[in-house]
Design a protein around this motif. Structure first.
Motif, PDB file in Angstrom:
ATOM      1  N   ALA A   1      26.729  -9.133  35.519  1.00  0.00           N
ATOM      2  CA  ALA A   1      27.405  -9.768  34.388  1.00  0.00           C
ATOM      3  C   ALA A   1      28.598  -8.987  33.868  1.00  0.00           C
ATOM      4  CB  ALA A   1      26.408  -9.977  33.256  1.00  0.00           C
ATOM      5  N   LEU A   2      28.653  -7.679  34.114  1.00  0.00           N
ATOM      6  CA  LEU A   2      29.695  -6.842  33.521  1.00  0.00           C
ATOM      7  C   LEU A   2      30.893  -6.636  34.431  1.00  0.00           C
ATOM      8  CD1 LEU A   2      27.673  -4.034  31.655  1.00  0.00           C
ATOM      9  CD2 LEU A   2      28.490  -6.224  30.804  1.00  0.00           C
ATOM     10  N   GLY A   3      30.975  -7.369  35.536  1.00  0.00           N
ATOM     11  CA  GLY A   3      32.068  -7.182  36.479  1.00  0.00           C
ATOM     12  C   GLY A   3      33.435  -7.455  35.891  1.00  0.00           C
ATOM     13  N   HIS A   4      33.520  -8.308  34.872  1.00  0.00           N
ATOM     14  CA  HIS A   4      34.811  -8.627  34.258  1.00  0.00           C
ATOM     15  C   HIS A   4      35.157  -7.683  33.108  1.00  0.00           C
ATOM     16  CE1 HIS A   4      31.949 -10.511  31.527  1.00  0.00           C
ATOM     17  NE2 HIS A   4      32.915 -10.598  30.623  1.00  0.00           N
ATOM     18  N   THR A   5      34.298  -6.719  32.820  1.00  0.00           N
ATOM     19  CA  THR A   5      34.554  -5.729  31.780  1.00  0.00           C
ATOM     20  C   THR A   5      34.916  -4.391  32.417  1.00  0.00           C
ATOM     21  OG1 THR A   5      32.316  -4.785  31.599  1.00  0.00           O
ATOM     22  CG2 THR A   5      32.734  -6.881  30.460  1.00  0.00           C
ATOM     23  N   ARG A   6      35.179  -3.397  31.590  1.00  0.00           N
ATOM     24  CA  ARG A   6      35.457  -2.071  32.163  1.00  0.00           C
ATOM     25  C   ARG A   6      34.185  -1.372  32.621  1.00  0.00           C
ATOM     26  NH1 ARG A   6      37.890   2.056  27.725  1.00  0.00           N
ATOM     27  NH2 ARG A   6      39.683   0.708  28.120  1.00  0.00           N
ATOM     28  N   GLY A   7      33.000  -1.963  32.343  1.00  0.00           N
ATOM     29  CA  GLY A   7      31.737  -1.417  32.825  1.00  0.00           C
ATOM     30  C   GLY A   7      31.065  -0.511  31.820  1.00  0.00           C
TER      31      GLY A   7
ATOM     32  N   SER B   1      29.885  -3.165  26.085  1.00  0.00           N
ATOM     33  CA  SER B   1      28.525  -3.006  25.578  1.00  0.00           C
ATOM     34  C   SER B   1      28.031  -4.265  24.868  1.00  0.00           C
ATOM     35  CB  SER B   1      28.441  -1.799  24.641  1.00  0.00           C
ATOM     36  OG  SER B   1      28.458  -0.586  25.381  1.00  0.00           O
ATOM     37  N   HIS B   2      28.911  -4.931  24.142  1.00  0.00           N
ATOM     38  CA  HIS B   2      28.493  -6.163  23.472  1.00  0.00           C
ATOM     39  C   HIS B   2      28.164  -7.259  24.484  1.00  0.00           C
ATOM     40  CE1 HIS B   2      30.413  -5.102  19.318  1.00  0.00           C
ATOM     41  NE2 HIS B   2      29.488  -4.241  19.711  1.00  0.00           N
ATOM     42  N   GLU B   3      28.873  -7.292  25.603  1.00  0.00           N
ATOM     43  CA  GLU B   3      28.513  -8.238  26.655  1.00  0.00           C
ATOM     44  C   GLU B   3      27.153  -7.897  27.256  1.00  0.00           C
ATOM     45  OE1 GLU B   3      29.004 -11.428  29.502  1.00  0.00           O
ATOM     46  OE2 GLU B   3      29.574 -11.001  27.428  1.00  0.00           O
ATOM     47  N   ALA B   4      26.890  -6.606  27.427  1.00  0.00           N
ATOM     48  CA  ALA B   4      25.569  -6.206  27.928  1.00  0.00           C
ATOM     49  C   ALA B   4      24.472  -6.659  26.972  1.00  0.00           C
ATOM     50  CB  ALA B   4      25.518  -4.687  28.122  1.00  0.00           C
ATOM     51  N   VAL B   5      24.703  -6.517  25.672  1.00  0.00           N
ATOM     52  CA  VAL B   5      23.713  -6.948  24.684  1.00  0.00           C
ATOM     53  C   VAL B   5      23.519  -8.464  24.740  1.00  0.00           C
ATOM     54  CG1 VAL B   5      23.277  -7.174  22.206  1.00  0.00           C
ATOM     55  CG2 VAL B   5      24.038  -4.990  23.153  1.00  0.00           C
ATOM     56  N   ARG B   6      24.608  -9.202  24.854  1.00  0.00           N
ATOM     57  CA  ARG B   6      24.497 -10.664  24.922  1.00  0.00           C
ATOM     58  C   ARG B   6      23.645 -11.103  26.109  1.00  0.00           C
ATOM     59  NH1 ARG B   6      26.168 -14.873  27.558  1.00  0.00           N
ATOM     60  NH2 ARG B   6      27.371 -13.607  29.037  1.00  0.00           N
ATOM     61  N   VAL B   7      23.917 -10.539  27.276  1.00  0.00           N
ATOM     62  CA  VAL B   7      23.148 -10.906  28.471  1.00  0.00           C
ATOM     63  C   VAL B   7      21.697 -10.492  28.318  1.00  0.00           C
ATOM     64  CG1 VAL B   7      22.919 -10.498  30.959  1.00  0.00           C
ATOM     65  CG2 VAL B   7      25.191 -10.821  29.935  1.00  0.00           C
ATOM     66  N   PHE B   8      21.475  -9.316  27.790  1.00  0.00           N
ATOM     67  CA  PHE B   8      20.115  -8.830  27.556  1.00  0.00           C
ATOM     68  C   PHE B   8      19.351  -9.786  26.652  1.00  0.00           C
ATOM     69  CE2 PHE B   8      17.398  -6.194  24.709  1.00  0.00           C
ATOM     70  CZ  PHE B   8      16.524  -5.658  25.631  1.00  0.00           C
ATOM     71  N   ARG B   9      19.979 -10.248  25.594  1.00  0.00           N
ATOM     72  CA  ARG B   9      19.312 -11.145  24.649  1.00  0.00           C
ATOM     73  C   ARG B   9      18.959 -12.481  25.291  1.00  0.00           C
ATOM     74  NH1 ARG B   9      22.434 -11.804  19.098  1.00  0.00           N
ATOM     75  NH2 ARG B   9      20.524 -12.973  18.693  1.00  0.00           N
ATOM     76  N   GLU B  10      19.828 -12.984  26.155  1.00  0.00           N
ATOM     77  CA  GLU B  10      19.667 -14.336  26.675  1.00  0.00           C
ATOM     78  C   GLU B  10      18.916 -14.391  28.005  1.00  0.00           C
ATOM     79  OE1 GLU B  10      23.598 -15.917  26.857  1.00  0.00           O
ATOM     80  OE2 GLU B  10      23.892 -15.866  24.673  1.00  0.00           O
ATOM     81  N   ALA B  11      18.661 -13.258  28.622  1.00  0.00           N
ATOM     82  CA  ALA B  11      18.035 -13.232  29.950  1.00  0.00           C
ATOM     83  C   ALA B  11      16.568 -13.639  29.873  1.00  0.00           C
ATOM     84  CB  ALA B  11      18.151 -11.832  30.546  1.00  0.00           C
ATOM     85  N   PRO B  12      16.019 -14.149  30.980  1.00  0.00           N
ATOM     86  CA  PRO B  12      14.585 -14.435  31.009  1.00  0.00           C
ATOM     87  C   PRO B  12      13.762 -13.154  30.970  1.00  0.00           C
ATOM     88  CG  PRO B  12      15.560 -14.693  33.190  1.00  0.00           C
ATOM     89  CD  PRO B  12      16.699 -14.489  32.250  1.00  0.00           C
ATOM     90  N   ALA B  13      12.471 -13.283  30.820  1.00  0.00           N
ATOM     91  CA  ALA B  13      11.575 -12.121  30.754  1.00  0.00           C
ATOM     92  C   ALA B  13      11.408 -11.540  32.150  1.00  0.00           C
ATOM     93  CB  ALA B  13      10.227 -12.525  30.182  1.00  0.00           C
ATOM     94  N   VAL B  14      12.187 -10.508  32.434  1.00  0.00           N
ATOM     95  CA  VAL B  14      12.128  -9.839  33.730  1.00  0.00           C
ATOM     96  C   VAL B  14      11.923  -8.352  33.523  1.00  0.00           C
ATOM     97  CG1 VAL B  14      13.546 -11.577  34.883  1.00  0.00           C
ATOM     98  CG2 VAL B  14      14.649  -9.580  33.836  1.00  0.00           C
ATOM     99  N   PRO B  15      11.384  -7.630  34.515  1.00  0.00           N
ATOM    100  CA  PRO B  15      11.183  -6.180  34.388  1.00  0.00           C
ATOM    101  C   PRO B  15      12.510  -5.429  34.280  1.00  0.00           C
ATOM    102  CG  PRO B  15       9.858  -7.092  36.170  1.00  0.00           C
ATOM    103  CD  PRO B  15      10.820  -8.166  35.766  1.00  0.00           C
ATOM    104  N   PRO B  16      12.472  -4.157  33.875  1.00  0.00           N
ATOM    105  CA  PRO B  16      13.709  -3.398  33.653  1.00  0.00           C
ATOM    106  C   PRO B  16      14.662  -3.363  34.842  1.00  0.00           C
ATOM    107  CG  PRO B  16      11.891  -2.269  32.615  1.00  0.00           C
ATOM    108  CD  PRO B  16      11.291  -3.415  33.370  1.00  0.00           C
ATOM    109  N   ALA B  17      14.157  -3.138  36.064  1.00  0.00           N
ATOM    110  CA  ALA B  17      15.068  -3.051  37.211  1.00  0.00           C
ATOM    111  C   ALA B  17      15.812  -4.365  37.425  1.00  0.00           C
ATOM    112  CB  ALA B  17      14.295  -2.659  38.467  1.00  0.00           C
ATOM    113  N   GLN B  18      15.121  -5.477  37.292  1.00  0.00           N
ATOM    114  CA  GLN B  18      15.781  -6.772  37.434  1.00  0.00           C
ATOM    115  C   GLN B  18      16.773  -7.004  36.304  1.00  0.00           C
ATOM    116  OE1 GLN B  18      11.704  -8.847  38.720  1.00  0.00           O
ATOM    117  NE2 GLN B  18      13.404 -10.292  38.666  1.00  0.00           N
ATOM    118  N   MET B  19      16.446  -6.553  35.118  1.00  0.00           N
ATOM    119  CA  MET B  19      17.378  -6.685  34.007  1.00  0.00           C
ATOM    120  C   MET B  19      18.651  -5.885  34.264  1.00  0.00           C
ATOM    121  SD  MET B  19      18.046  -8.013  31.039  1.00  0.00           S
ATOM    122  CE  MET B  19      16.454  -8.502  30.336  1.00  0.00           C
TER     123      MET B  19
END
Length: 343
Positions: free
Chosen positions: A223-229, A198-216
């Motif tokens: 980005a979460l492929g290396h985590t347990r998901g 979840s913390h990796e999801a937050v990091r990517v969310f914070r740093e991502a460009p301004a894109v709509p929800p589906a693209q996010m």
């Protein structure tokens, strides 16, 4: 000092803080010490640390004396140029029938939480309160070192599974290029690995460009492929079009709550971000004036009903989130709630 205006994190991970179950005087002292230590870590002035100490002692002491199943969250709140401390006190009874009277003179009858409220609110930078007789009270208090920042449009709370020290759920918000976006993530399983996802999801969310929800959501999935998901969902308010745009994978629930208490659920697709997904879809839902958006993990049951808490939906997002967590959160799972008001 004002009620009905509680600020929270402006962007990024919403500080999880530490929850205390407050039943004994010793725990009340531990709450006070934890608040003081956090304030010192944040380099708050001594005068405000002393004010916070009064707030923490009174809030925790009230729970010991008068409340049922009392808990307090101690956490940092941050603005662009300063950081403060927030206390969220939650109990399941007896509640107060006349909140205005209790606030006005500290009056207390029949064991209710009026005692100490005056002292708490005098020291607070911001506060909000909701109480229903027989159901309990939620009090949110913030102490800032200087002038309190503007109130936030969103607030999130997470609570770990009983027996765990960290929660696998995380909440985040951001405002970028005029877009107000929300994320709730529920890392698969429990404990440290779930929290890491979840913390990796937050990091990517914070740093991502301004894109709509589906693209996010697509970005987060890759980005979460290396985590347990994680199960996760992203919502974005389009205030000009008066719609909320929503996309999700897995068991994250999203609901639009109208001022009259009517509700409309939002759709997440099956899957686990980082591991399994079908096509990610984005849906638009009407966003009426005064409506709020409520998102939560599956550690919060869907049968929660706003009608059981009269007047709640006009309170601040932090009070609403804490009430939902109290009334619908389970102790058998991590639980996360994120609430936003866009008008």
């Amino acid at each position: 000092m004002s009620g009905g205006a509680v600020a929270s994190q402006p962007e990024g991970l919403l500080d999880g803080g530490v929850w205390f179950r407050v039943e004994e005087p010793g725990t009340a002292s531990a709450v006070r010490r934890a608040a003081e230590r956090l304030a010192a870590d944040l380099a708050m002035p001594e005068k405000r640390v002393a004010d916070l100490s009064i707030v923490a002692a009174e809030a925790a002491g009230n729970l010991v004396k008068h409340a049922d199943q009392g808990t307090i969250l101690v956490r940092a709140v941050r603005a662009a140029d300063q950081a403060g401390v927030e206390l969220i006190a939650v109990d399941s009874g007896p509640g107060m029938a006349d909140v205005d009277r209790a606030i006005g003179d500290g009056h207390s009858t029949a064991g209710t939480l009026g005692i100490g409220l005056g002292a708490i609110l005098r020291q607070a930078s911001r506060w909000d309160l909701h109480s229903v007789p027989g159901r309990g009270t939620v009090l949110v208090v913030q102490v800032w070192p200087g002038v309190a920042p503007e109130p936030s449009w969103a607030a999130g709370l997470t609570r770990p599974l009983t027996g765990e020290s960290v929660s696998g759920d995380a909440c985040a918000v951001r405002e970028i290029d005029g877009r107000r976006q929300m994320l709730v993530s529920d890392g698969l399983g429990h404990g440290g690995l779930a929290a890491a996802a979840s913390h990796e999801a937050v990091r990517v969310f914070r740093e991502a460009p301004a894109v709509p929800p589906a693209q996010m959501v697509e970005l987060l999935h890759r980005a979460l492929g290396h985590t347990r998901g994680a199960a996760l969902a992203v919502a974005e308010a389009d205030r000009e079009s008066a719609v909320i745009r929503y996309a999700g994978l897995g068991n994250i629930s999203g609901t639009v709550l109208a001022p009259d208490g009517s509700r409309r659920g939002m759709v997440s697709m099956p899957g686990i971000a980082g591991h399994q997904r079908r096509q990610v879809r984005e849906y638009d839902y009407p966003l009426a004036p005064g409506a709020i958006v409520l998102m939560h993990s599956d550690g919060v049951v869907d049968r929660w009903n706003a009608a059981d808490s009269p007047g709640l939906l006009i309170r601040t997002p932090a009070v609403i989130a804490a009430t939902v967590l109290r009334d619908a959160g389970t102790r058998r799972d991590d639980a996360g709630v994120l609430v936003a008001r866009f008008s």
